[in-house]
Design an enzyme around this catalytic site. Structure first.
Site, PDB file in Angstrom:
ATOM      1  N   LYS A   1       0.834  -1.202   0.000  1.00 18.96           N
ATOM      2  CA  LYS A   1       0.000   0.000   0.000  1.00 18.96           C
ATOM      3  C   LYS A   1       0.873   1.258   0.000  1.00 18.96           C
ATOM      4  CE  LYS A   1      -3.717  -2.489   2.284  1.00 18.96           C
ATOM      5  NZ  LYS A   1      -4.453  -2.850   3.483  1.00 18.96           N
TER       6      LYS A   1
ATOM      7  N   GLN B   1      -4.718  -1.893   9.523  1.00 19.84           N
ATOM      8  CA  GLN B   1      -4.535  -3.195   8.894  1.00 19.84           C
ATOM      9  C   GLN B   1      -5.072  -4.290   9.811  1.00 19.84           C
ATOM     10  OE1 GLN B   1      -3.461  -3.622   5.769  1.00 19.84           O
ATOM     11  NE2 GLN B   1      -3.714  -5.820   5.910  1.00 19.84           N
TER      12      GLN B   1
ATOM     13  N   ASP C   1     -11.237   2.338   3.963  1.00 14.83           N
ATOM     14  CA  ASP C   1     -11.525   0.906   3.824  1.00 14.83           C
ATOM     15  C   ASP C   1     -13.030   0.649   3.738  1.00 14.83           C
ATOM     16  OD1 ASP C   1      -9.511  -1.008   3.612  1.00 14.83           O
ATOM     17  OD2 ASP C   1      -8.994  -0.900   5.742  1.00 14.83           O
TER      18      ASP C   1
HETATM   19  N1  GUN Z   1      -6.767  -7.297   5.973  1.00 16.98           N
HETATM   20  C1  GUN Z   1      -7.100  -8.059   4.906  1.00 16.98           C
HETATM   21  N2  GUN Z   1      -7.703  -7.304   3.980  1.00 16.98           N
HETATM   22  C2  GUN Z   1      -7.757  -6.054   4.464  1.00 16.98           C
HETATM   23  C3  GUN Z   1      -8.283  -4.836   3.964  1.00 16.98           C
HETATM   24  O1  GUN Z   1      -8.839  -4.727   2.866  1.00 16.98           O
HETATM   25  N3  GUN Z   1      -8.133  -3.769   4.775  1.00 16.98           N
HETATM   26  C4  GUN Z   1      -7.550  -3.848   5.983  1.00 16.98           C
HETATM   27  N4  GUN Z   1      -7.476  -2.747   6.716  1.00 16.98           N
HETATM   28  N5  GUN Z   1      -7.077  -4.946   6.476  1.00 16.98           N
HETATM   29  C5  GUN Z   1      -7.175  -6.053   5.719  1.00 16.98           C
END
Ligand code: GUN
Length: 284
Positions: free
Chosen positions: A53, A97, A120
């Site tokens: 990211k 995350q 998100d």
């Molecule tokens: N863990 C697995 N997929 C995601 C996601 O799309 N966003 C976040 N914040 N954590 C994750």
């Protein structure tokens, strides 16, 4: 192989190019899009995702700030840190995350993200807004799945869509978005009876189970569009999806690969949401 590949690589590259242009324009207006990513603990997969990211942000000219906290941190400390990010006007997007270490209440943490910075789309406000069809940040993976479906040029409306998996991150919101697109949606999960038969009726099959090659060729309707959200390590040590790709590709009309599929779209949609957050914060 009969199926056409829906390339996440190609689609994501196009989206990233567009985002980079939008970021450049915003910067000319003095708006510098910034994403804060909170990583708690040292889950190896999460570290890989977070690095991805950050690299994506850098490529598009978006500033990214990493907030790293030890696995031993208390929930109160996590909430305090989130409070700082919530109050910081230079931060437009906030992402925590997942998963969080044991002992930290995931829902309490998510609820502490301001909805207007929730890139998100995980907060109760945004989940609710999505489900009643109001403007909101759409969760990145399901939004990426819809973009991939659209890229086929086939209609979603009126189709039988089957989502396998009911997680809050993928399965449930994917079902909600498909419903918004006027598909007829079935959600399957570990207690579903006769899963193979249900899947075999799907014009659109979204696999989000988290088990390597769980969806076999006999579960694919000829001519279906297969969206594979899984990222697993197969018995041979290679990355693979939730779908047995080779078998499914014999029957499907379109299929997403793993790697190079949905994962790249998830990352691209996060960039879109971050730019949107920055624009909204500036009242544009
Ligand atoms: N863990 C697995 N997929 C995601 C996601 O799309 N966003 C976040 N914040 N954590 C994750």
């Amino acid at each position: 192989m009969a199926a056409q590949i829906i390339s996440g690589k190609t689609l994501a590259a196009r989206i990233k190019q567009r985002v980079a242009g939008e970021v450049a324009q915003l910067k000319e207006q003095g708006i510098h899009p910034c994403l804060a990513v909170m990583l708690v603990g040292d889950d190896p997969a999460s570290q890989v995702y977070v690095r991805g990211k950050q690299n994506d942000c850098a490529e598009c000219g978006i500033e990214s700030r990493l907030v790293r906290l030890e696995a031993s941190v208390t929930q109160a400390q996590v909430l305090e840190e989130l409070g700082r990010l919530a109050a910081d006007p230079s931060v437009h997007g906030v992402l925590v995350q997942l998963p969080l270490p044991a002992g930290i209440d995931e829902q309490a943490v998510i609820a502490a993200i301001p909805p207007e910075k929730d890139v998100d789309g995980f907060t109760p406000v945004n989940v609710g807004r999505m489900n009643i069809g109001l403007d909101c940040f759409l969760p990145c993976t399901p939004a990426g799945c819809i973009e991939m479906l659209r890229s086929t040029g086939l209609a979603i409306e009126g189709k039988q869509a089957v989502v396998v998996g009911r997680s809050n991150i993928v399965g449930k919101p994917a079902a909600a978005l498909l419903l918004r697109e006027n598909a007829t949606v079935t959600v399957c999960h570990s207690r579903t009876k006769d899963l193979a038969r249900v899947c075999a009726g799907a014009d659109i099959l979204v696999a989000a189970i988290g088990r390597a090659k769980f969806i076999t060729g006999d579960m694919i309707k000829p001519g279906a569009v297969v969206i594979d959200v899984g990222i697993n390590r197969g018995a041979d040590g290679k990355l693979c999806g939730d779908v047995d790709f080779d078998a499914a590709a014999e029957k499907a009309a379109f299929i997403t690969p793993v790697p190079g599929g949905v994962g790249l779209m998830t990352r691209a949609m996060l960039l879109c949401n971050t730019v949107q957050a920055a624009r909204m914060a500036a009242g544009r």
